[in-house]
Write a protein that holds these residues in place. Sequence first.
Motif, mmCIF file in Angstrom:
data_model
loop_
_atom_site.group_PDB
_atom_site.id
_atom_site.type_symbol
_atom_site.label_atom_id
_atom_site.label_comp_id
_atom_site.label_asym_id
_atom_site.label_seq_id
_atom_site.Cartn_x
_atom_site.Cartn_y
_atom_site.Cartn_z
ATOM 1 N N TYR A 1 0.913 3.874 -2.612
ATOM 2 C CA TYR A 1 0.084 5.179 -2.663
ATOM 3 C C TYR A 1 1.386 6.112 -2.752
ATOM 4 O O TYR A 1 0.683 7.154 -3.078
ATOM 5 C CB TYR A 1 -0.890 5.516 -1.844
ATOM 6 C CG TYR A 1 -2.234 4.116 -1.660
ATOM 7 C CD1 TYR A 1 -2.919 4.741 -3.071
ATOM 8 C CD2 TYR A 1 -2.937 3.538 -1.310
ATOM 9 C CE1 TYR A 1 -4.073 4.113 -3.010
ATOM 10 C CE2 TYR A 1 -3.845 2.370 -0.872
ATOM 11 C CZ TYR A 1 -4.358 2.554 -2.169
ATOM 12 O OH TYR A 1 -5.707 2.043 -2.384
ATOM 13 N N LYS A 2 2.059 5.235 -3.519
ATOM 14 C CA LYS A 2 3.217 6.191 -3.743
ATOM 15 C C LYS A 2 4.016 7.020 -2.171
ATOM 16 O O LYS A 2 3.460 8.593 -2.316
ATOM 17 C CB LYS A 2 2.924 7.683 -4.468
ATOM 18 C CG LYS A 2 3.259 7.033 -5.788
ATOM 19 C CD LYS A 2 3.155 7.953 -6.980
ATOM 20 C CE LYS A 2 3.330 7.329 -8.452
ATOM 21 N NZ LYS A 2 2.266 6.242 -8.074
ATOM 22 N N GLU B 1 0.903 -1.312 0.336
ATOM 23 C CA GLU B 1 -0.007 -0.207 -0.301
ATOM 24 C C GLU B 1 1.142 1.509 -0.093
ATOM 25 O O GLU B 1 0.979 2.210 -0.390
ATOM 26 C CB GLU B 1 -0.514 0.250 1.194
ATOM 27 C CG GLU B 1 -2.036 0.558 1.188
ATOM 28 C CD GLU B 1 -3.108 0.743 2.313
ATOM 29 O OE1 GLU B 1 -2.374 0.409 3.454
ATOM 30 O OE2 GLU B 1 -4.221 0.674 2.053
ATOM 31 N N HIS C 1 4.131 4.017 8.352
ATOM 32 C CA HIS C 1 2.078 3.236 6.841
ATOM 33 C C HIS C 1 2.745 1.903 7.440
ATOM 34 O O HIS C 1 1.148 1.383 7.474
ATOM 35 C CB HIS C 1 2.741 4.271 5.653
ATOM 36 C CG HIS C 1 1.073 2.871 4.867
ATOM 37 N ND1 HIS C 1 0.317 4.468 5.191
ATOM 38 C CD2 HIS C 1 0.758 3.026 4.507
ATOM 39 C CE1 HIS C 1 -0.999 3.174 4.612
ATOM 40 N NE2 HIS C 1 -0.661 2.090 4.110
#
Length: 74
Positions: free
Chosen positions: A37-38, A33, A47
Amino acid sequence: MALDNRCLNRVTTGAALGAAVGGAVGACYGTYEAFAYKVPGMLKVRHIGRATVGSSALFGLFLSAGSLLQCGRR
């Protein structure tokens, strides 16, 4: 209904196993993810860690609850 020692061991083992599996799944999903989602820079680490801890806690909770329910079925 009192919990005996064997039942308590089964619940704690279930929680530990669920946390280990959840941590592995959360780390894989969090990494995917973060790159999909860069997420910029070092925020990727935050994250991935958040996904790992959250998944670990959830899997551990559900597996320990399932072990507790199975323990009371005797």
